[in-house]
Motif scaffolding. Structure first.
Motif, PDB file in Angstrom:
ATOM      1  N   ASN A  98      12.776  13.997 -22.122  1.00  0.00           N
ATOM      2  CA  ASN A  98      12.624  13.709 -23.551  1.00  0.00           C
ATOM      3  C   ASN A  98      13.698  12.759 -24.040  1.00  0.00           C
ATOM      4  O   ASN A  98      13.694  12.347 -25.187  1.00  0.00           O
ATOM      5  CB  ASN A  98      12.717  15.018 -24.343  1.00  0.00           C
ATOM      6  CG  ASN A  98      11.490  15.871 -24.136  1.00  0.00           C
ATOM      7  OD1 ASN A  98      10.406  15.537 -24.579  1.00  0.00           O
ATOM      8  ND2 ASN A  98      11.656  16.964 -23.408  1.00  0.00           N
ATOM      9  N   ILE A  99      14.648  12.466 -23.165  1.00  0.00           N
ATOM     10  CA  ILE A  99      15.736  11.554 -23.533  1.00  0.00           C
ATOM     11  C   ILE A  99      15.462  10.243 -22.824  1.00  0.00           C
ATOM     12  O   ILE A  99      15.593  10.146 -21.602  1.00  0.00           O
ATOM     13  CB  ILE A  99      17.089  12.142 -23.118  1.00  0.00           C
ATOM     14  CG1 ILE A  99      17.246  13.517 -23.768  1.00  0.00           C
ATOM     15  CG2 ILE A  99      18.228  11.218 -23.498  1.00  0.00           C
ATOM     16  CD1 ILE A  99      18.288  14.376 -23.133  1.00  0.00           C
ATOM     17  N   TYR A 100      15.030   9.267 -23.573  1.00  0.00           N
ATOM     18  CA  TYR A 100      14.621   8.012 -22.952  1.00  0.00           C
ATOM     19  C   TYR A 100      14.959   6.840 -23.865  1.00  0.00           C
ATOM     20  O   TYR A 100      15.212   7.021 -25.054  1.00  0.00           O
ATOM     21  CB  TYR A 100      13.124   8.033 -22.623  1.00  0.00           C
ATOM     22  CG  TYR A 100      12.237   8.386 -23.788  1.00  0.00           C
ATOM     23  CD1 TYR A 100      11.854   7.430 -24.720  1.00  0.00           C
ATOM     24  CD2 TYR A 100      11.789   9.694 -23.964  1.00  0.00           C
ATOM     25  CE1 TYR A 100      11.047   7.761 -25.780  1.00  0.00           C
ATOM     26  CE2 TYR A 100      10.981  10.035 -25.036  1.00  0.00           C
ATOM     27  CZ  TYR A 100      10.619   9.070 -25.933  1.00  0.00           C
ATOM     28  OH  TYR A 100       9.832   9.396 -27.001  1.00  0.00           O
ATOM     29  N   LYS A 149      14.613   3.796 -26.310  1.00  0.00           N
ATOM     30  CA  LYS A 149      13.617   3.332 -27.280  1.00  0.00           C
ATOM     31  C   LYS A 149      13.566   1.812 -27.153  1.00  0.00           C
ATOM     32  O   LYS A 149      14.356   1.107 -27.777  1.00  0.00           O
ATOM     33  CB  LYS A 149      14.011   3.749 -28.694  1.00  0.00           C
ATOM     34  CG  LYS A 149      14.170   5.256 -28.865  1.00  0.00           C
ATOM     35  CD  LYS A 149      12.848   6.004 -28.877  1.00  0.00           C
ATOM     36  CE  LYS A 149      13.042   7.485 -29.084  1.00  0.00           C
ATOM     37  NZ  LYS A 149      11.855   8.284 -29.011  1.00  0.00           N
ATOM     38  N   LYS A 163      -0.357   6.042 -21.201  1.00  0.00           N
ATOM     39  CA  LYS A 163      -1.803   6.261 -21.231  1.00  0.00           C
ATOM     40  C   LYS A 163      -2.286   5.879 -22.632  1.00  0.00           C
ATOM     41  O   LYS A 163      -1.477   5.590 -23.515  1.00  0.00           O
ATOM     42  CB  LYS A 163      -2.123   7.724 -20.943  1.00  0.00           C
ATOM     43  CG  LYS A 163      -1.642   8.180 -19.566  1.00  0.00           C
ATOM     44  CD  LYS A 163      -2.052   9.600 -19.282  1.00  0.00           C
ATOM     45  CE  LYS A 163      -1.613   9.972 -17.872  1.00  0.00           C
ATOM     46  NZ  LYS A 163      -2.073  11.265 -17.444  1.00  0.00           N
ATOM     47  N   ASP A 212      -3.398   7.789 -24.835  1.00  0.00           N
ATOM     48  CA  ASP A 212      -3.052   8.792 -25.829  1.00  0.00           C
ATOM     49  C   ASP A 212      -1.666   9.398 -25.652  1.00  0.00           C
ATOM     50  O   ASP A 212      -1.310  10.354 -26.331  1.00  0.00           O
ATOM     51  CB  ASP A 212      -4.090   9.910 -25.824  1.00  0.00           C
ATOM     52  CG  ASP A 212      -4.320  10.439 -24.417  1.00  0.00           C
ATOM     53  OD1 ASP A 212      -3.526  10.096 -23.535  1.00  0.00           O
ATOM     54  OD2 ASP A 212      -5.290  11.179 -24.230  1.00  0.00           O
ATOM     55  N   SER A 213      -0.889   8.869 -24.732  1.00  0.00           N
ATOM     56  CA  SER A 213       0.452   9.443 -24.561  1.00  0.00           C
ATOM     57  C   SER A 213       1.378   8.463 -23.857  1.00  0.00           C
ATOM     58  O   SER A 213       0.942   7.589 -23.102  1.00  0.00           O
ATOM     59  CB  SER A 213       0.396  10.747 -23.759  1.00  0.00           C
ATOM     60  OG  SER A 213      -0.001  10.488 -22.440  1.00  0.00           O
ATOM     61  N   ILE A 214       2.647   8.639 -24.134  1.00  0.00           N
ATOM     62  CA  ILE A 214       3.701   7.914 -23.399  1.00  0.00           C
ATOM     63  C   ILE A 214       4.652   8.976 -22.857  1.00  0.00           C
ATOM     64  O   ILE A 214       5.168   9.800 -23.613  1.00  0.00           O
ATOM     65  CB  ILE A 214       4.473   6.951 -24.318  1.00  0.00           C
ATOM     66  CG1 ILE A 214       3.542   5.843 -24.814  1.00  0.00           C
ATOM     67  CG2 ILE A 214       5.661   6.339 -23.581  1.00  0.00           C
ATOM     68  CD1 ILE A 214       4.167   4.923 -25.840  1.00  0.00           C
ATOM     69  N   THR A 215       4.824   8.973 -21.563  1.00  0.00           N
ATOM     70  CA  THR A 215       5.711   9.956 -20.947  1.00  0.00           C
ATOM     71  C   THR A 215       6.764   9.218 -20.138  1.00  0.00           C
ATOM     72  O   THR A 215       6.451   8.290 -19.403  1.00  0.00           O
ATOM     73  CB  THR A 215       4.921  10.909 -20.018  1.00  0.00           C
ATOM     74  OG1 THR A 215       3.771  11.386 -20.713  1.00  0.00           O
ATOM     75  CG2 THR A 215       5.784  12.076 -19.579  1.00  0.00           C
TER      76      THR A 215
END
Lengths: 428, 214
Positions: free
Chosen positions: A129-131, A133, A191, A193-196
């Motif tokens: 969750n720490i990425y 920006k 994707k 619908d999501s960015i992981t």
């Protein structure tokens, strides 16, 4: 996936056992509700499971000789976390013929992790969750004290899979970007619908083999891994700073000594070397070497003899009359010349110098034992002693040594990085 | 925390509860939901029982958040098209509720916020877009998913009364603040904001037995 009742809140259950709708093989479901896709290793079909009774076939994989190095169901402790291998995928890049292996690891407390293996090089990857920006077009960025470069950007399709998966593995629209700062990497999976984001670290195969108690040797390493750190590497930027500081320091010290420690002639005398006789040994009168900036100084011995086709040697002993300490040196000179086929030639020199270091201040005298070659020549020879002579050769030798290590490391790093980036369409 | 109880009007099973104020109770026997008010229970609807999802948490698990002790008293388990999430209702000692969101090894302590959002803006959100919430923080959309099933257990501060099928948006800020938005029917939204918390920092007690995994 629906269908498994919560039978006990006391303990975490063993994997659920279901029967493949395609081939009746036994399939274990370790992550229960989290699992949305199941790949049967027996009939090579990938299913989406909405319940134990609702199986939809997504795809059938071709027959393959691939077998996972880490078997599905194997448990091990890696990076301090107990994981169970719950899935294996052999991926292929959409387009080029690049294949790699991915193992899905599961822990009920810490979630999922992945081991990616390409050409024997392994990366341990966990969702984060720490990425950074950063924009979609960012090709390099500074994050968490490391500078990352875009290494790969691709879409992938599974060639073979076995086990259970929480996310779709068949969406070939998913764009994956891998940024490296060896031994670390950041992976962005985008994707519709999501960015992981995932963070990873290059992991030695031996560590994985030990973690999961695998007896078979790990796949052999080929080439350089994307996040592989250079063995015995030195941080080039730190080395650069260190080298500059060291050269500056060396230069400052050298010039300080050169300009503050005066060169001083402490002895000079000329002696006669008669013909047909050996020169007489000499005991000089006393001379003084004064205290300088430092307690000791270097001493240059200079011998000059205007000889021709002859040699002169002298064993010179510098004796400290205060302490009795002796410093011995052999110094010689030889000079030959002539004409050969009308061409002048010469060899040797009529003068020579030798050095002694760390000569303390005090009262001294010299014992000189000269020897000469041809008895027929007669000449006067001169011996001169000078202290605090600037040693430029020493300066340049140290400079060379200081520059050698950074140069070797830079060359190694450059070659290593060129090998690494062969596998990338981007450049550093 | 003191335990009170009442008997399920449908199956007669004893329903224990810990909140003194109005709350929703889910019968552990027949999984019917009731609105509890002053010792009486008014039937709401039949719910679905939670399923095994390998969560280490359970009803009765106790923990700490920012030095405040809490106890897990209820759960809403969401099964999305592509995702899953537990929203554990936690009761702090000062009778304040919180929501502990759990999914794939991530844990977030959230609070329900009475934010008025423009539902049409929320409906158009896509992964990577940014949204400023009324807390003046700029959030980036990480995931948009559609819920398919809701399961419940225990004691909940309120009935979500959500249609089962709704859009869920997960967002985050630069400094690990998190937000969840549920876009419900009739352009209503439910918003939760809070922060990510590492599992160990909760100092959990009375977890499920994790002996093989820790």
């Amino acid at each position: 996936m629906t269908g498994f009742k919560l039978t006990s809140t006391e303990t975490l259950p063993s994997p659920a056992v279901i029967t493949c709708k395609g081939c009746s093989a036994t399939i274990h479901i370790r992550a229960y509700l989290q699992t949305k896709y199941v790949a049967c290793g027996s009939c090579r079909k990938l299913y989406t499971l909405t319940s134990t009774d609702h199986w939809s076939t997504l795809t059938s994989f071709k027959k393959t000789t691939t077998s996972p190095y880490l078997p599905v169901g194997k448990k091990g402790k890696l990076k301090g976390v107990v994981y169970e291998v719950i899935g294996y995928i052999q991926w292929k890049e959409v387009g080029p013929d690049y294949y790699w292996n991915e193992y899905t690891l599961f822990n009920p407390v810490y979630g999922y992790a992945f081991l990616n293996e390409y050409n024997g090089h392994w990366n341990y990857i966990v969702p984060t969750n720490i990425y950074p920006k950063v924009s979609d077009r960012s090709m390099e960025f500074d994050f968490d004290s490391h500078y990352y470069h875009l290494f790969l950007k691709y879409r992938a399709t599974p060639v073979f899979a076995v086990g259970e998966f929480a996310w779709s593995i068949t969406d070939t629209r998913t764009v994956v970007e891998e940024f490296i700062a060896p031994p670390y990497l950041l992976v962005k999976q985008k994707k519709t619908d999501s960015i992981t984001w995932f963070q990873g670290e290059y992991t030695e195969p031996e560590q994985i083999r030990e973690a999961f108690s695998i007896k078979a040797p790990a796949p052999e390493k080929i080439g350089i891994g994307a996040a592989q750190p250079m063995p015995f590497a030195t941080d080039i930027s730190s080395l650069k700073i260190f080298s500059i500081v060291a050269v500056l320091l060396l230069t400052i010290i050298h010039f300080f000594i050169t300009f503050n420690v005066k060169e001083e002639e402490v002895f000079r005398n000329t002696y006669h070397a008669p013909a047909y006789k050996d020169p007489t040994p000499v005991v000089t009168s006393q001379f003084t070497i004064k205290e300088g900036l430092f307690s000791t100084s270097n001493m240059e011995f200079y011998l000059f003899a205007p000889l021709n086709d002859d040699w002169l040697e002298a064993e010179v002993t510098l004796i400290n009359d205060d302490t009795g300490e002796e410093f011995q040196i052999e110094i010689g000179t030889e000079f030959y010349d002539g004409y050969d086929g009308g061409q002048y030639w010469s060899e040797g020199s009529q003068s020579s110098t030798r050095f002694l270091s760390a000569i303390p201040a005090g009262n001294y005298h010299l014992n000189i034992f000269p020897l000469k070659g041809s008895l027929s020549q007669e000449y006067n020879y001169t011996l001169k002693l000078t202290r605090n002579v600037p040693m430029w050769s020493n300066f340049f030798i140290i400079l060379l040594i200081l520059g050698l290590y950074p140069a070797i490391q830079w060359w190694r790093a450059d070659s290593f990085e060129k090998q690494r980036w062969i596998n990338s369409e981007y450049t550093i | 925390m003191p335990v009170s109880s009442l008997h399920c009007p449908v199956c007669a099973k004893q329903i224990n509860y810990k909140t003194s104020v109005s709350s929703i109770l889910i019968c552990p026997g027949c999984v019917c939901s009731y609105q509890k008010s002053e010792g009486t229970a008014q039937f709401l609807q039949q719910e679905k029982a939670v399923l095994e999802d390998m969560s280490p948490l359970r009803l009765g698990t106790m923990g700490q958040f920012e030095d405040k002790p809490f106890e897990v008293i209820g759960r809403i388990q969401y099964s999305f098209e592509k995702f899953y999430r537990n929203l554990w209702a936690v009761l702090f000692s000062e009778r304040a509720y919180g929501w502990l969101a759990e999914a794939y090894g991530d844990y977030m302590m959230l609070q329900r916020k009475e934010f008025l959002l423009n539902a049409s803006v929320v409906a158009k959100l896509k992964a990577g877009r940014t949204l400023e919430l009324p807390d003046n923080k700029s959030y980036e959309v990480e995931r948009v998913d559609i819920n398919e099933t809701i399961y419940m257990e225990g004691e909940l501060p309120e009935h979500s009364k959500e249609n089962i099928r709704f859009t869920s948006v997960e967002l985050s800020t630069d400094n690990h603040q998190k937000a969840l938005i549920h876009l419900l029917a009739h352009y209503k939204t439910t918003v939760y904001t809070g922060q990510l918390v590492p599992f160990k920092r909760f100092n959990f007690k009375h977890l499920r037995d994790l002996r093989d995994w820790i």
